[in-house]
Design a protein around this motif. Sequence first.
Motif, short mmCIF file in Angstrom:
data_model
loop_
_atom_site.label_atom_id
_atom_site.label_comp_id
_atom_site.label_asym_id
_atom_site.label_seq_id
_atom_site.Cartn_x
_atom_site.Cartn_y
_atom_site.Cartn_z
N MET A 133 0.82 -1.21 0.00
CA MET A 133 0.00 0.00 0.00
C MET A 133 0.86 1.27 0.00
O MET A 133 0.37 2.35 -0.34
N THR A 147 -6.68 -3.44 -1.80
CA THR A 147 -7.75 -2.67 -1.17
C THR A 147 -8.03 -3.27 0.21
O THR A 147 -7.60 -4.39 0.52
N SER A 149 -10.87 -4.34 1.35
CA SER A 149 -11.68 -5.54 1.19
C SER A 149 -10.84 -6.74 0.78
O SER A 149 -11.05 -7.87 1.26
N ARG A 150 -9.90 -6.51 -0.10
CA ARG A 150 -9.03 -7.60 -0.56
C ARG A 150 -8.17 -8.12 0.58
O ARG A 150 -7.96 -9.33 0.73
#
Length: 394
Positions: A133, A147, A149-150
């Motif tokens: 990130m 992300t 969610s991932r």
Amino acid sequence: MSSTVATHDQLNEPDSSPAPSGPAAPAPKAKRPRLYVLDGLRLVAALGVVLWHWLGVERFPAVWHGSPRHLMTVGHWIGAYSWTGVELFFLISGFVICMSCWGRSVGDFFTSRVVRLFPAYWVCVLLTSAVLMIVPVRWGDDVSRPTISRILSNLSMMDEPMGVNHIDPVYWTLWAETRFYVLFGVLLAVGLTYRRVLAFCGIWAFLALVAMNSNFPLLSNIIQPGYCWYFIGGITLFLMYRFGQNLLLWGMLIFCWLIAQNEIRGIYPGYAWGTGHSLKWSVVVALTTAAFALVTLAALGAFNRIQWKWLTVAGSLTYPLYLLHQQLGWEMITRVRRYLPPYPTLGVVLVTMLIAAYLVHRLVERPLAPLMKRKMEQAFDQVRRNGAPAGDKG
């Protein structure tokens, strides 16, 4: 490991409990020394996968600021074939899982897998996600930038069946291992005996053959016709190790090798694409044959004199090294390479990754495993205490 395997990798748990009795179960051999060599082979398999991703893959020249094939010719040709460490991992997994299940309950088996797999996995997912990130994407697409969610989906370890991209591509082997655990867990629920394990191997092999040309995706997904031969082969070798050799077991083992050499014809072209050039089928088959041979020799006692305690430490590095090495390794290589020639860069990054793997083992796995084991055992005790049907006064 390959992007699989790995590795699952697995604990070489000592076979200390007595075999369940059964009318068809031969008397087990006297207890043998711990197979330290399996710990060493697990690390060899992990290092093979590391070299495949770091030296064999040609598709991301930004990693090395050039082509590994031209910068490190010998290293590249070693790495181009070392993905076969995944097959070695699966063989060892079949052997060790059967050994660790013998004389245990389904709850014990489930607890051992959760305790073994999840603590290091959670930390490695979060560490890799944090790095990806922050740093710029370098590998040709935006899949590497996770992300929230991932990340959360990956923490479940079920990202592959959900169709979610792995935080690190190497996680694909965890789903392969999980499917094997579920199949073997069903057998464990029925009860392990020599006869039942043999029948399990035969039925699994038959269903795998049916799945090859059945156009039945669900069956293929569960049975894994491309890789099941290594798991079945490992189970067969454990039966040799525990109960002794016979023609039936040798026939099963040779059958697994015969089918595996054919199935690998459909597997290795994908690795050839990754290397950017063709691979020799004969070399691939020689390496997978060597994997069968090494685990066979271990099962038959050829390495019993190897009682080097440090191999246990080496084996403990396998799983965290496997989880950490690809994405984080590439990020380190592309930076260290600015200051050092290729081979010294390889050495620095490898030593760093081994240290990181040891820290994950020492600071995460060792303190959390006993705590999680106690909590899981308490949970299963509660299940057993409250397992009677409603209204049963007994």
